[in-house]
Scaffold this motif. Sequence first.
Motif, PDB file in Angstrom:
ATOM      1  N   ILE A  37       0.858  -1.187   0.000  1.00  0.00           N
ATOM      2  CA  ILE A  37       0.000   0.000   0.000  1.00  0.00           C
ATOM      3  C   ILE A  37       0.893   1.234   0.000  1.00  0.00           C
ATOM      4  O   ILE A  37       1.717   1.405   0.910  1.00  0.00           O
ATOM      5  CB  ILE A  37      -0.896   0.020   1.249  1.00  0.00           C
ATOM      6  CG1 ILE A  37      -1.696  -1.274   1.357  1.00  0.00           C
ATOM      7  CG2 ILE A  37      -1.802   1.244   1.239  1.00  0.00           C
ATOM      8  CD1 ILE A  37      -2.358  -1.462   2.701  1.00  0.00           C
ATOM      9  N   ASP A  40       0.895   7.252   0.697  1.00  0.00           N
ATOM     10  CA  ASP A  40      -0.056   8.324   0.400  1.00  0.00           C
ATOM     11  C   ASP A  40      -1.506   7.862   0.512  1.00  0.00           C
ATOM     12  O   ASP A  40      -2.408   8.677   0.670  1.00  0.00           O
ATOM     13  CB  ASP A  40       0.186   8.898  -1.000  1.00  0.00           C
ATOM     14  CG  ASP A  40       1.478   9.678  -1.092  1.00  0.00           C
ATOM     15  OD1 ASP A  40       1.992  10.120  -0.036  1.00  0.00           O
ATOM     16  OD2 ASP A  40       1.985   9.848  -2.217  1.00  0.00           O
ATOM     17  N   ASP A  41      -1.748   6.554   0.421  1.00  0.00           N
ATOM     18  CA  ASP A  41      -3.105   6.007   0.502  1.00  0.00           C
ATOM     19  C   ASP A  41      -3.533   5.668   1.932  1.00  0.00           C
ATOM     20  O   ASP A  41      -4.682   5.289   2.157  1.00  0.00           O
ATOM     21  CB  ASP A  41      -3.220   4.738  -0.348  1.00  0.00           C
ATOM     22  CG  ASP A  41      -3.104   5.009  -1.831  1.00  0.00           C
ATOM     23  OD1 ASP A  41      -3.109   6.192  -2.230  1.00  0.00           O
ATOM     24  OD2 ASP A  41      -3.004   4.035  -2.598  1.00  0.00           O
ATOM     25  N   ILE A  42      -2.628   5.779   2.892  1.00  0.00           N
ATOM     26  CA  ILE A  42      -2.923   5.409   4.276  1.00  0.00           C
ATOM     27  C   ILE A  42      -3.356   6.647   5.054  1.00  0.00           C
ATOM     28  O   ILE A  42      -2.638   7.653   5.083  1.00  0.00           O
ATOM     29  CB  ILE A  42      -1.707   4.747   4.940  1.00  0.00           C
ATOM     30  CG1 ILE A  42      -1.368   3.448   4.199  1.00  0.00           C
ATOM     31  CG2 ILE A  42      -1.966   4.479   6.423  1.00  0.00           C
ATOM     32  CD1 ILE A  42      -0.100   2.785   4.669  1.00  0.00           C
ATOM     33  N   GLU A  43      -4.543   6.576   5.673  1.00  0.00           N
ATOM     34  CA  GLU A  43      -5.058   7.699   6.452  1.00  0.00           C
ATOM     35  C   GLU A  43      -4.492   7.743   7.860  1.00  0.00           C
ATOM     36  O   GLU A  43      -4.211   8.808   8.399  1.00  0.00           O
ATOM     37  CB  GLU A  43      -6.582   7.611   6.557  1.00  0.00           C
ATOM     38  CG  GLU A  43      -7.285   7.838   5.251  1.00  0.00           C
ATOM     39  CD  GLU A  43      -8.790   7.766   5.409  1.00  0.00           C
ATOM     40  OE1 GLU A  43      -9.293   7.978   6.532  1.00  0.00           O
ATOM     41  OE2 GLU A  43      -9.454   7.498   4.402  1.00  0.00           O
TER      42      GLU A  43
END
Length: 88
Positions: A37, A40-43
């Motif tokens: 992953i 940048d896609d991890i909140e």
Amino acid sequence: MTETDSHKLYEDKFVALTKDALTLKTYYFPTFASKTIPLDDIERIRIGTDPELGLKSPWKKKSWGMAFSNVWWACRMGREYDGDNDAK
């Protein structure tokens, strides 16, 4: 950039972290393939013991996948039965 192209910042038997991505090992069932992953896609990432994260109940933990919580558990059979369930 893939994990092999980057310097690993952290790695254990469940995850590998680079400056670009987080790789979850043994993610896919039944192949045990990993999933990478992009950061940048991890909140959000939360770190702590099961009790610190509010995961005392065995119903909130799972050997693999998602239980009755918003946590994705890396494959470790029997996790929901270990002693942290009773920790205060």
